[in-house]
Design a protein around this motif. Structure first.
Motif, mmCIF file in Angstrom:
data_model
loop_
_atom_site.group_PDB
_atom_site.id
_atom_site.type_symbol
_atom_site.label_atom_id
_atom_site.label_comp_id
_atom_site.label_asym_id
_atom_site.label_seq_id
_atom_site.Cartn_x
_atom_site.Cartn_y
_atom_site.Cartn_z
ATOM 1 N N LEU A 16 1.337 8.355 -11.973
ATOM 2 C CA LEU A 16 2.068 9.519 -12.464
ATOM 3 C C LEU A 16 2.577 10.392 -11.312
ATOM 4 C CD1 LEU A 16 0.003 10.769 -15.554
ATOM 5 C CD2 LEU A 16 2.230 9.635 -15.556
ATOM 6 N N SER A 17 1.871 10.358 -10.185
ATOM 7 C CA SER A 17 2.289 11.135 -9.018
ATOM 8 C C SER A 17 3.330 10.408 -8.169
ATOM 9 C CB SER A 17 1.074 11.462 -8.139
ATOM 10 O OG SER A 17 0.101 12.168 -8.863
ATOM 11 N N GLY A 18 3.593 9.133 -8.466
ATOM 12 C CA GLY A 18 4.547 8.355 -7.687
ATOM 13 C C GLY A 18 4.047 8.023 -6.295
ATOM 14 N N ASP A 19 2.727 7.874 -6.151
ATOM 15 C CA ASP A 19 2.120 7.708 -4.829
ATOM 16 C C ASP A 19 1.566 6.295 -4.622
ATOM 17 O OD1 ASP A 19 2.030 9.232 -2.568
ATOM 18 O OD2 ASP A 19 0.292 10.433 -3.158
ATOM 19 N N ARG A 20 1.981 5.336 -5.413
ATOM 20 C CA ARG A 20 1.407 4.004 -5.332
ATOM 21 C C ARG A 20 1.650 3.349 -3.964
ATOM 22 N NH1 ARG A 20 -2.655 1.493 -7.457
ATOM 23 N NH2 ARG A 20 -2.078 2.354 -9.487
ATOM 24 N N LYS A 21 2.856 3.457 -3.416
ATOM 25 C CA LYS A 21 3.151 2.810 -2.129
ATOM 26 C C LYS A 21 2.306 3.411 -1.012
ATOM 27 C CE LYS A 21 7.849 1.242 -3.097
ATOM 28 N NZ LYS A 21 9.281 1.330 -2.690
ATOM 29 N N ALA A 22 2.193 4.736 -0.980
ATOM 30 C CA ALA A 22 1.371 5.384 0.053
ATOM 31 C C ALA A 22 -0.086 4.983 -0.092
ATOM 32 C CB ALA A 22 1.522 6.902 -0.034
ATOM 33 N N TYR A 23 -0.570 4.876 -1.332
ATOM 34 C CA TYR A 23 -1.951 4.492 -1.572
ATOM 35 C C TYR A 23 -2.209 3.067 -1.077
ATOM 36 C CZ TYR A 23 -6.279 3.510 -4.110
ATOM 37 O OH TYR A 23 -7.571 3.151 -4.440
ATOM 38 N N GLU A 24 -1.289 2.172 -1.345
ATOM 39 C CA GLU A 24 -1.471 0.786 -0.914
ATOM 40 C C GLU A 24 -1.422 0.661 0.606
ATOM 41 O OE1 GLU A 24 1.437 -1.346 -3.162
ATOM 42 O OE2 GLU A 24 0.181 -1.406 -4.982
ATOM 43 N N ARG A 25 -0.568 1.447 1.257
ATOM 44 C CA ARG A 25 -0.546 1.443 2.724
ATOM 45 C C ARG A 25 -1.897 1.868 3.276
ATOM 46 N NH1 ARG A 25 4.220 4.387 2.241
ATOM 47 N NH2 ARG A 25 3.180 6.197 3.184
ATOM 48 N N TRP A 26 -2.464 2.921 2.665
ATOM 49 C CA TRP A 26 -3.780 3.408 3.111
ATOM 50 C C TRP A 26 -4.860 2.357 2.871
ATOM 51 C CZ3 TRP A 26 -7.533 6.027 -0.472
ATOM 52 C CH2 TRP A 26 -8.656 6.480 0.211
ATOM 53 N N GLN A 27 -4.823 1.702 1.701
ATOM 54 C CA GLN A 27 -5.803 0.672 1.385
ATOM 55 C C GLN A 27 -5.671 -0.541 2.310
ATOM 56 O OE1 GLN A 27 -8.402 0.805 -1.331
ATOM 57 N NE2 GLN A 27 -7.869 2.831 -0.564
ATOM 58 N N ASP A 28 -4.459 -0.780 2.826
ATOM 59 C CA ASP A 28 -4.236 -1.899 3.743
ATOM 60 C C ASP A 28 -4.626 -1.567 5.178
ATOM 61 O OD1 ASP A 28 -3.350 -3.502 1.702
ATOM 62 O OD2 ASP A 28 -1.225 -3.085 2.046
ATOM 63 N N GLY A 29 -5.153 -0.361 5.404
ATOM 64 C CA GLY A 29 -5.622 0.021 6.719
ATOM 65 C C GLY A 29 -4.586 0.644 7.627
ATOM 66 N N GLU A 30 -3.401 0.914 7.099
ATOM 67 C CA GLU A 30 -2.384 1.574 7.910
ATOM 68 C C GLU A 30 -2.775 3.035 8.142
ATOM 69 O OE1 GLU A 30 1.632 1.011 6.651
ATOM 70 O OE2 GLU A 30 1.227 -1.003 5.851
ATOM 71 N N PRO A 31 -2.369 3.600 9.297
ATOM 72 C CA PRO A 31 -2.772 4.977 9.609
ATOM 73 C C PRO A 31 -2.115 5.989 8.671
ATOM 74 C CG PRO A 31 -1.194 4.167 11.223
ATOM 75 C CD PRO A 31 -1.576 2.984 10.377
ATOM 76 N N VAL A 32 -2.890 7.000 8.263
ATOM 77 C CA VAL A 32 -2.377 8.115 7.464
ATOM 78 C C VAL A 32 -2.876 9.408 8.089
ATOM 79 C CG1 VAL A 32 -2.263 6.800 5.301
ATOM 80 C CG2 VAL A 32 -4.359 8.027 5.898
ATOM 81 N N PRO A 66 -4.634 13.176 8.204
ATOM 82 C CA PRO A 66 -5.798 13.703 7.473
ATOM 83 C C PRO A 66 -5.432 14.301 6.120
ATOM 84 C CG PRO A 66 -5.948 14.282 9.788
ATOM 85 C CD PRO A 66 -4.591 13.666 9.592
ATOM 86 N N ALA A 67 -4.308 15.024 6.067
ATOM 87 C CA ALA A 67 -3.902 15.642 4.798
ATOM 88 C C ALA A 67 -3.556 14.580 3.762
ATOM 89 C CB ALA A 67 -2.706 16.562 5.019
ATOM 90 N N LEU A 86 -4.851 11.233 -1.106
ATOM 91 C CA LEU A 86 -5.045 9.921 -1.705
ATOM 92 C C LEU A 86 -6.466 9.725 -2.198
ATOM 93 C CD1 LEU A 86 -2.973 7.869 0.894
ATOM 94 C CD2 LEU A 86 -2.310 8.415 -1.463
ATOM 95 N N GLN A 87 -7.450 10.238 -1.450
ATOM 96 C CA GLN A 87 -8.840 10.140 -1.890
ATOM 97 C C GLN A 87 -9.076 10.914 -3.185
ATOM 98 O OE1 GLN A 87 -10.765 11.577 1.690
ATOM 99 N NE2 GLN A 87 -11.601 9.542 2.140
ATOM 100 N N SER A 88 -8.365 12.015 -3.343
ATOM 101 C CA SER A 88 -8.629 12.921 -4.466
ATOM 102 C C SER A 88 -8.100 12.412 -5.796
ATOM 103 C CB SER A 88 -8.051 14.312 -4.167
ATOM 104 O OG SER A 88 -8.729 14.908 -3.087
#
Length: 299
Positions: A44-60, A62-63, A68-70
């Protein structure tokens, strides 16, 4: 009546129904509730691509990581999580659903009234102890837990309402709760405010609580009664009465109900003590005073 029926375009209606039915099905299944809530909020937030990048170990940043954790309610806390007497088993699930409700309301799509009313109604079936048919829940409603709330049929709760179910809260059929209303089921000792007393608060069928009014813990607002704007209910309001003021006092009986209603002069009885809910705290609970005060009176 002043309302009219509104319909959405066929495509929007179909997509909305499919999404809500899918979330409803997943919440009713054995699937981990945390995972369901996380998925729904990410999409619903449209954040799926950013979430998958984070799950794949790409750097994000702190904010971005915190954001994404929340989406996962297991990475969050709510105020009611700190309450000593809460039911841990019930709260474990209701916390996740309450997080979904609150975060959904923070999204722009929550302003789509037709979608938002249906989505919250579906959530209420899973969050509340019981929720009747055809209820409407508007934006910004908050709860203590959610699982100690019972709502009847065809009830409407408007923007910015707080339903405190630290004790127990029962709301009847066809109740109208206006913007900014607060209904409480707990109270504090006047000397030691960390001593909490829980109660059963009751709002009966066909009651109208008008804007910014408040019902204090353990009181009953009787069938077909009205509490006027900014009225503060500190004792039972008899059925069919109109009560106004701070504290709210019965000033009139609804026309046509005079023969069956309690006389005005007999109103104003406080039965809070009869509706107190006792509880036991775990023996191993570490008790502390968050205010760190010395409550001994001067000698």
């Amino acid at each position: 009546m002043t309302k009219r029926h509104v319909s959405l375009p066929e495509g929007a209606e179909a997509g909305m129904r499919e999404f809500i039915d899918e979330v409803d099905r997943r919440l009713a299944s054995d699937e981990d509730t945390c995972s369901v809530v996380e998925d729904v909020l990410i999409d619903l937030s449209g954040d799926r691509k950013a979430y998958e990048r984070w799950q794949d170990g790409e750097p994000v940043s702190p904010a971005e990581r915190v954001r994404l954790q929340s989406y996962d309610p297991c990475n969050t806390t709510l105020e009611s999580e700190y309450y000593a007497e809460k039911n841990e088993t019930k709260f474990r699930r209701s916390k996740h659903l309450q997080w979904l409700w609150r975060q959904f309301d923070s999204l722009p799509i929550a302003d789509n009234v037709e979608f938002a009313l249906r989505f919250r109604r579906m959530l209420a079936d899973h969050l509340f102890e019981e929720c009747g048919d055809d209820c409407r829940f508007f934006k910004g409603i908050t709860f203590t837990y959610g699982h100690n709330i019972t709502v009847g049929d065809n009830t409407v709760i408007h923007d910015g309402v707080h339903l405190d179910d630290r004790g127990k809260l029962t709301i009847g059929d066809r109740v109208s709760i206006s913007d900014g209303v607060h209904v409480y089921s707990h109270d504090h000792d006047v000397v030691d405010q960390t001593e909490v007393r829980n109660y059963h608060t009751i709002v009966e069928d066909d009651v109208r609580l008008t804007y910014d009014s408040m019902v204090r813990a353990g009181n009953r607002v009787g069938e077909n009664a009205i509490v006027g704007a900014r009225g503060v209910v500190q004792h039972d309001i008899p059925a069919h009465h109109i009560a106004v003021g701070m504290p709210a006092k019965s000033v009139k009986i609804k026309p046509g109900w005079e023969d069956v209603a309690t006389p005005i002069e007999e109103a104003g009885v406080n039965r809070q003590a009869k509706r107190r809910i006792e509880y036991d705290l775990p023996a191993d609970l570490e008790v502390f005073d968050e205010f760190q005060r010395d409550l001994q009176p001067p000698r």
